[in-house]
Design a protein around this motif. Structure first.
Motif, short mmCIF file in Angstrom:
data_model
loop_
_atom_site.label_atom_id
_atom_site.label_comp_id
_atom_site.label_asym_id
_atom_site.label_seq_id
_atom_site.Cartn_x
_atom_site.Cartn_y
_atom_site.Cartn_z
N GLN A 22 0.86 -1.19 0.00
CA GLN A 22 0.00 0.00 0.00
C GLN A 22 0.89 1.23 0.00
O GLN A 22 1.77 1.38 0.85
N VAL A 23 0.67 2.10 -0.97
CA VAL A 23 1.36 3.38 -1.05
C VAL A 23 0.27 4.44 -1.04
O VAL A 23 -0.47 4.59 -2.01
N ASP A 24 0.16 5.13 0.07
CA ASP A 24 -0.94 6.07 0.29
C ASP A 24 -2.26 5.33 0.10
O ASP A 24 -2.52 4.38 0.79
N SER A 25 -3.07 5.71 -0.88
CA SER A 25 -4.36 5.04 -1.09
C SER A 25 -4.32 4.03 -2.24
O SER A 25 -5.36 3.53 -2.66
N VAL A 26 -3.13 3.72 -2.74
CA VAL A 26 -2.97 2.77 -3.84
C VAL A 26 -2.61 1.40 -3.27
O VAL A 26 -1.67 1.27 -2.48
N ILE A 28 -1.46 -2.48 -4.22
CA ILE A 28 -0.85 -3.30 -5.25
C ILE A 28 -0.75 -4.73 -4.73
O ILE A 28 -0.18 -4.97 -3.65
N LEU A 29 -1.31 -5.65 -5.48
CA LEU A 29 -1.17 -7.07 -5.14
C LEU A 29 0.15 -7.55 -5.71
O LEU A 29 0.40 -7.44 -6.91
N LEU A 30 1.02 -8.04 -4.84
CA LEU A 30 2.31 -8.58 -5.26
C LEU A 30 2.17 -10.10 -5.32
O LEU A 30 2.07 -10.76 -4.30
N ASP A 31 2.12 -10.60 -6.52
CA ASP A 31 1.92 -12.02 -6.79
C ASP A 31 0.54 -12.47 -6.29
O ASP A 31 -0.17 -11.72 -5.62
N PRO A 48 -10.34 -9.36 1.50
CA PRO A 48 -10.60 -8.03 2.04
C PRO A 48 -9.96 -6.88 1.24
O PRO A 48 -10.38 -5.75 1.34
N TYR A 49 -8.96 -7.21 0.44
CA TYR A 49 -8.27 -6.19 -0.36
C TYR A 49 -8.76 -6.12 -1.80
O TYR A 49 -8.45 -5.17 -2.51
N ALA A 50 -9.50 -7.11 -2.24
CA ALA A 50 -9.86 -7.25 -3.66
C ALA A 50 -10.53 -6.01 -4.24
O ALA A 50 -10.19 -5.58 -5.33
N GLU A 51 -11.46 -5.42 -3.52
CA GLU A 51 -12.17 -4.23 -4.03
C GLU A 51 -11.26 -3.00 -4.09
O GLU A 51 -11.54 -2.06 -4.83
N LYS A 52 -10.19 -3.01 -3.32
CA LYS A 52 -9.29 -1.85 -3.24
C LYS A 52 -8.14 -1.90 -4.24
O LYS A 52 -7.45 -0.90 -4.42
N LEU A 53 -7.91 -3.06 -4.86
CA LEU A 53 -6.71 -3.23 -5.70
C LEU A 53 -6.69 -2.29 -6.89
O LEU A 53 -7.67 -2.17 -7.62
N ALA A 55 -3.60 -2.40 -8.84
CA ALA A 55 -2.64 -3.02 -9.76
C ALA A 55 -2.20 -4.36 -9.22
O ALA A 55 -2.36 -4.66 -8.03
N VAL A 56 -1.64 -5.16 -10.11
CA VAL A 56 -1.05 -6.45 -9.75
C VAL A 56 0.37 -6.47 -10.30
O VAL A 56 0.59 -6.14 -11.47
N LEU A 57 1.32 -6.85 -9.48
CA LEU A 57 2.70 -6.98 -9.89
C LEU A 57 3.11 -8.44 -9.73
O LEU A 57 2.97 -9.00 -8.64
#
Length: 76
Positions: A22-26, A28-31, A48-53, A55-57
């Motif tokens: 999480q970077v501020d309000s962004v 990112i799913l890592l793998d 719990p994070y799915a709606e907030k994602l 990006a995916v890295l």
């Protein structure tokens, strides 16, 4: 900026890996790894994070890093 790293599963080099950065309000799913048991419960920490994602890295092109992504994407 506010940074937060949250390992969801696969810590200590054991099994599939998945984390949230999480970077501020962004978010990112890592793998989004999975294993050959295909146990849906393993992926539950992602929900719990799915709606907030935002990006995916993906770090590696193998099942233990990307195997759960189709399920995660289609269900949540």
């Amino acid at each position: 900026s506010k940074y937060r790293f949250t390992p969801l599963y696969g810590t200590n080099n054991e099994g599939p890996v998945c984390s949230i950065l999480q970077v501020d309000s962004v978010y990112i799913l890592l793998d989004g790894g999975w294993d050959d048991r295909l146990d849906e419960a393993m992926l539950a920490p992602v929900q719990p994070y799915a709606e907030k994602l935002n990006a995916v890295l993906i770090s590696h092109p193998d099942f233990s890093h990307i195997g759960g992504l189709p399920y995660i994407y289609s269900k949540w």
